[in-house]
Write a protein that holds these residues in place. Structure first.
Motif, PDB file in Angstrom:
ATOM      1  N   LEU A   1     -44.695  37.117  12.177  1.00 29.04           N
ATOM      2  CA  LEU A   1     -43.240  36.981  12.293  1.00 29.04           C
ATOM      3  C   LEU A   1     -42.586  38.275  12.773  1.00 29.04           C
ATOM      4  CD1 LEU A   1     -42.513  34.882   9.099  1.00 29.04           C
ATOM      5  CD2 LEU A   1     -42.405  34.113  11.479  1.00 29.04           C
ATOM      6  N   THR A   2     -43.102  39.410  12.348  1.00 27.52           N
ATOM      7  CA  THR A   2     -42.556  40.692  12.791  1.00 27.52           C
ATOM      8  C   THR A   2     -42.712  40.853  14.300  1.00 27.52           C
ATOM      9  OG1 THR A   2     -43.014  41.687  10.653  1.00 27.52           O
ATOM     10  CG2 THR A   2     -42.721  43.191  12.497  1.00 27.52           C
ATOM     11  N   VAL A   3     -43.883  40.506  14.814  1.00 32.65           N
ATOM     12  CA  VAL A   3     -44.123  40.590  16.260  1.00 32.65           C
ATOM     13  C   VAL A   3     -43.207  39.626  17.005  1.00 32.65           C
ATOM     14  CG1 VAL A   3     -45.821  40.136  18.078  1.00 32.65           C
ATOM     15  CG2 VAL A   3     -46.471  41.447  16.062  1.00 32.65           C
ATOM     16  N   MET A   4     -43.099  38.396  16.495  1.00 34.67           N
ATOM     17  CA  MET A   4     -42.244  37.404  17.149  1.00 34.67           C
ATOM     18  C   MET A   4     -40.790  37.868  17.200  1.00 34.67           C
ATOM     19  SD  MET A   4     -43.820  33.847  15.638  1.00 34.67           S
ATOM     20  CE  MET A   4     -42.408  32.901  16.143  1.00 34.67           C
ATOM     21  N   LEU A   5     -40.291  38.410  16.089  1.00 32.52           N
ATOM     22  CA  LEU A   5     -38.907  38.875  16.055  1.00 32.52           C
ATOM     23  C   LEU A   5     -38.697  40.066  16.980  1.00 32.52           C
ATOM     24  CD1 LEU A   5     -38.116  38.528  12.256  1.00 32.52           C
ATOM     25  CD2 LEU A   5     -37.173  37.165  14.133  1.00 32.52           C
ATOM     26  N   ALA A   6     -39.668  40.952  17.053  1.00 35.55           N
ATOM     27  CA  ALA A   6     -39.560  42.108  17.948  1.00 35.55           C
ATOM     28  C   ALA A   6     -39.504  41.641  19.400  1.00 35.55           C
ATOM     29  CB  ALA A   6     -40.730  43.060  17.739  1.00 35.55           C
ATOM     30  N   GLU A   7     -40.341  40.671  19.739  1.00 40.26           N
ATOM     31  CA  GLU A   7     -40.342  40.159  21.112  1.00 40.26           C
ATOM     32  C   GLU A   7     -39.016  39.484  21.440  1.00 40.26           C
ATOM     33  OE1 GLU A   7     -43.794  37.651  21.178  1.00 40.26           O
ATOM     34  OE2 GLU A   7     -45.174  39.339  21.456  1.00 40.26           O
ATOM     35  N   ARG A   8     -38.479  38.717  20.510  1.00 38.63           N
ATOM     36  CA  ARG A   8     -37.183  38.070  20.740  1.00 38.63           C
ATOM     37  C   ARG A   8     -36.079  39.102  20.887  1.00 38.63           C
ATOM     38  NH1 ARG A   8     -37.455  32.767  16.868  1.00 38.63           N
ATOM     39  NH2 ARG A   8     -38.934  31.653  18.173  1.00 38.63           N
ATOM     40  N   GLY A   9     -36.160  40.164  20.095  1.00 41.39           N
ATOM     41  CA  GLY A   9     -35.172  41.232  20.203  1.00 41.39           C
ATOM     42  C   GLY A   9     -35.210  41.887  21.567  1.00 41.39           C
ATOM     43  N   GLU A  10     -36.424  42.070  22.109  1.00 38.87           N
ATOM     44  CA  GLU A  10     -36.556  42.657  23.437  1.00 38.87           C
ATOM     45  C   GLU A  10     -35.959  41.739  24.503  1.00 38.87           C
ATOM     46  OE1 GLU A  10     -40.716  43.483  23.953  1.00 38.87           O
ATOM     47  OE2 GLU A  10     -40.737  44.917  22.293  1.00 38.87           O
ATOM     48  N   VAL A  11     -36.206  40.447  24.382  1.00 37.89           N
ATOM     49  CA  VAL A  11     -35.656  39.485  25.346  1.00 37.89           C
ATOM     50  C   VAL A  11     -34.138  39.478  25.266  1.00 37.89           C
ATOM     51  CG1 VAL A  11     -35.471  37.019  25.917  1.00 37.89           C
ATOM     52  CG2 VAL A  11     -37.715  38.030  25.436  1.00 37.89           C
ATOM     53  N   LEU A  12     -33.586  39.497  24.064  1.00 32.89           N
ATOM     54  CA  LEU A  12     -32.129  39.526  23.913  1.00 32.89           C
ATOM     55  C   LEU A  12     -31.529  40.787  24.532  1.00 32.89           C
ATOM     56  CD1 LEU A  12     -31.663  38.168  20.285  1.00 32.89           C
ATOM     57  CD2 LEU A  12     -30.928  37.077  22.401  1.00 32.89           C
ATOM     58  N   GLU A  13     -32.192  41.912  24.333  1.00 31.72           N
ATOM     59  CA  GLU A  13     -31.698  43.159  24.913  1.00 31.72           C
ATOM     60  C   GLU A  13     -31.727  43.090  26.439  1.00 31.72           C
ATOM     61  OE1 GLU A  13     -29.878  46.617  25.329  1.00 31.72           O
ATOM     62  OE2 GLU A  13     -30.103  45.518  23.454  1.00 31.72           O
ATOM     63  N   GLN A  14     -32.772  42.520  27.011  1.00 32.01           N
ATOM     64  CA  GLN A  14     -32.847  42.359  28.464  1.00 32.01           C
ATOM     65  C   GLN A  14     -31.720  41.455  28.965  1.00 32.01           C
ATOM     66  OE1 GLN A  14     -36.792  40.859  29.146  1.00 32.01           O
ATOM     67  NE2 GLN A  14     -37.769  42.835  28.739  1.00 32.01           N
ATOM     68  N   LEU A  15     -31.433  40.394  28.245  1.00 32.23           N
ATOM     69  CA  LEU A  15     -30.339  39.496  28.635  1.00 32.23           C
ATOM     70  C   LEU A  15     -28.987  40.204  28.564  1.00 32.23           C
ATOM     71  CD1 LEU A  15     -31.476  36.185  26.900  1.00 32.23           C
ATOM     72  CD2 LEU A  15     -31.405  36.640  29.356  1.00 32.23           C
ATOM     73  N   ARG A  16     -28.788  41.002  27.521  1.00 27.62           N
ATOM     74  CA  ARG A  16     -27.525  41.751  27.396  1.00 27.62           C
ATOM     75  C   ARG A  16     -27.347  42.728  28.563  1.00 27.62           C
ATOM     76  NH1 ARG A  16     -28.989  42.451  21.687  1.00 27.62           N
ATOM     77  NH2 ARG A  16     -27.933  40.804  20.574  1.00 27.62           N
ATOM     78  N   ARG A  17     -28.435  43.437  28.894  1.00 25.51           N
ATOM     79  CA  ARG A  17     -28.348  44.391  30.010  1.00 25.51           C
ATOM     80  C   ARG A  17     -28.072  43.668  31.318  1.00 25.51           C
ATOM     81  NH1 ARG A  17     -32.874  47.410  27.522  1.00 25.51           N
ATOM     82  NH2 ARG A  17     -34.216  46.093  28.782  1.00 25.51           N
ATOM     83  N   ALA A  18     -28.720  42.534  31.532  1.00 23.70           N
ATOM     84  CA  ALA A  18     -28.504  41.773  32.762  1.00 23.70           C
ATOM     85  C   ALA A  18     -27.065  41.289  32.837  1.00 23.70           C
ATOM     86  CB  ALA A  18     -29.468  40.589  32.830  1.00 23.70           C
ATOM     87  N   GLN A  19     -26.517  40.869  31.701  1.00 27.50           N
ATOM     88  CA  GLN A  19     -25.138  40.389  31.681  1.00 27.50           C
ATOM     89  C   GLN A  19     -24.161  41.535  31.975  1.00 27.50           C
ATOM     90  OE1 GLN A  19     -23.882  38.740  27.932  1.00 27.50           O
ATOM     91  NE2 GLN A  19     -22.269  37.541  28.895  1.00 27.50           N
ATOM     92  N   GLU A  20     -24.436  42.715  31.479  1.00 29.72           N
ATOM     93  CA  GLU A  20     -23.578  43.869  31.734  1.00 29.72           C
ATOM     94  C   GLU A  20     -23.608  44.271  33.206  1.00 29.72           C
ATOM     95  OE1 GLU A  20     -25.044  46.844  29.071  1.00 29.72           O
ATOM     96  OE2 GLU A  20     -24.159  45.899  27.304  1.00 29.72           O
ATOM     97  N   ASP A  21     -24.745  44.062  33.856  1.00 30.01           N
ATOM     98  CA  ASP A  21     -24.897  44.435  35.259  1.00 30.01           C
ATOM     99  C   ASP A  21     -24.250  43.443  36.216  1.00 30.01           C
ATOM    100  OD1 ASP A  21     -26.271  46.632  34.396  1.00 30.01           O
ATOM    101  OD2 ASP A  21     -28.264  45.794  34.801  1.00 30.01           O
ATOM    102  N   GLU A  22     -23.971  42.218  35.740  1.00 29.44           N
ATOM    103  CA  GLU A  22     -23.362  41.203  36.612  1.00 29.44           C
ATOM    104  C   GLU A  22     -21.891  41.524  36.824  1.00 29.44           C
ATOM    105  OE1 GLU A  22     -23.922  37.370  34.871  1.00 29.44           O
ATOM    106  OE2 GLU A  22     -26.091  37.418  35.123  1.00 29.44           O
ATOM    107  N   PRO A  23     -21.385  41.231  38.040  1.00 26.52           N
ATOM    108  CA  PRO A  23     -19.947  41.435  38.266  1.00 26.52           C
ATOM    109  C   PRO A  23     -19.144  40.413  37.471  1.00 26.52           C
ATOM    110  CG  PRO A  23     -20.986  40.434  40.184  1.00 26.52           C
ATOM    111  CD  PRO A  23     -22.076  40.748  39.206  1.00 26.52           C
ATOM    112  N   ASP A  24     -17.925  40.786  37.132  1.00 23.76           N
ATOM    113  CA  ASP A  24     -17.026  39.896  36.398  1.00 23.76           C
ATOM    114  C   ASP A  24     -16.745  38.673  37.251  1.00 23.76           C
ATOM    115  OD1 ASP A  24     -15.267  38.775  34.657  1.00 23.76           O
ATOM    116  OD2 ASP A  24     -13.792  40.372  34.747  1.00 23.76           O
ATOM    117  N   PRO A  25     -17.046  37.454  36.788  1.00 22.10           N
ATOM    118  CA  PRO A  25     -16.857  36.244  37.604  1.00 22.10           C
ATOM    119  C   PRO A  25     -15.380  35.912  37.844  1.00 22.10           C
ATOM    120  CG  PRO A  25     -17.568  35.642  35.405  1.00 22.10           C
ATOM    121  CD  PRO A  25     -17.612  37.141  35.490  1.00 22.10           C
TER     122      PRO A  25
END
Length: 106
Positions: free
Chosen positions: A77-101
């Motif tokens: 479960l610790t590994v699974m949660l860490a991996e999900r946290g990494e994916v969420l962080e990548q999504l947040r960064r991608a969203q910040e990089d997108e221009p305001d629609p």
């Protein structure tokens, strides 16, 4: 059988050794009837055993394999949660990089 948070908490507490019901109640903070139901499920499944000493009932893990199972489950479960946290962080960064629609109108 391991899908209920009270049962998981009971198993975690019992890793330190047998405990009487009143001590489990104090640690977990649920109604006595709820704890009793969850302990019955664990007892029927053979994961915990109970021993009556006069008016006190003590619960213990049925064997060392149960503690091993809990340690392994916690690692998975610790590994699974860490991996999900990494994916969420990548999504947040991608969203910040997108221009305001919807640019602000002037």
């Amino acid at each position: 059988m391991l899908g209920h948070p009270v049962r998981i908490r009971v198993l975690e507490l019992l890793q330190d050794g047998p405990k009487p019901v009143h001590e489990l109640l104090g640690e977990i903070g649920v109604e006595a009837s709820n704890l009793s139901q969850q302990l019955a499920v664990l007892r029927r499944s053979g994961i915990v055993v109970s021993v009556r000493e006069r008016s006190t009932v003590r619960y213990a893990l049925a064997g060392g394999d149960v503690a091993d199972l809990l340690r392994t489950a916690r690692q998975i479960l610790t590994v699974m949660l860490a991996e999900r946290g990494e994916v969420l962080e990548q999504l947040r960064r991608a969203q910040e990089d997108e221009p305001d629609p919807l640019p602000a109108s002037r």
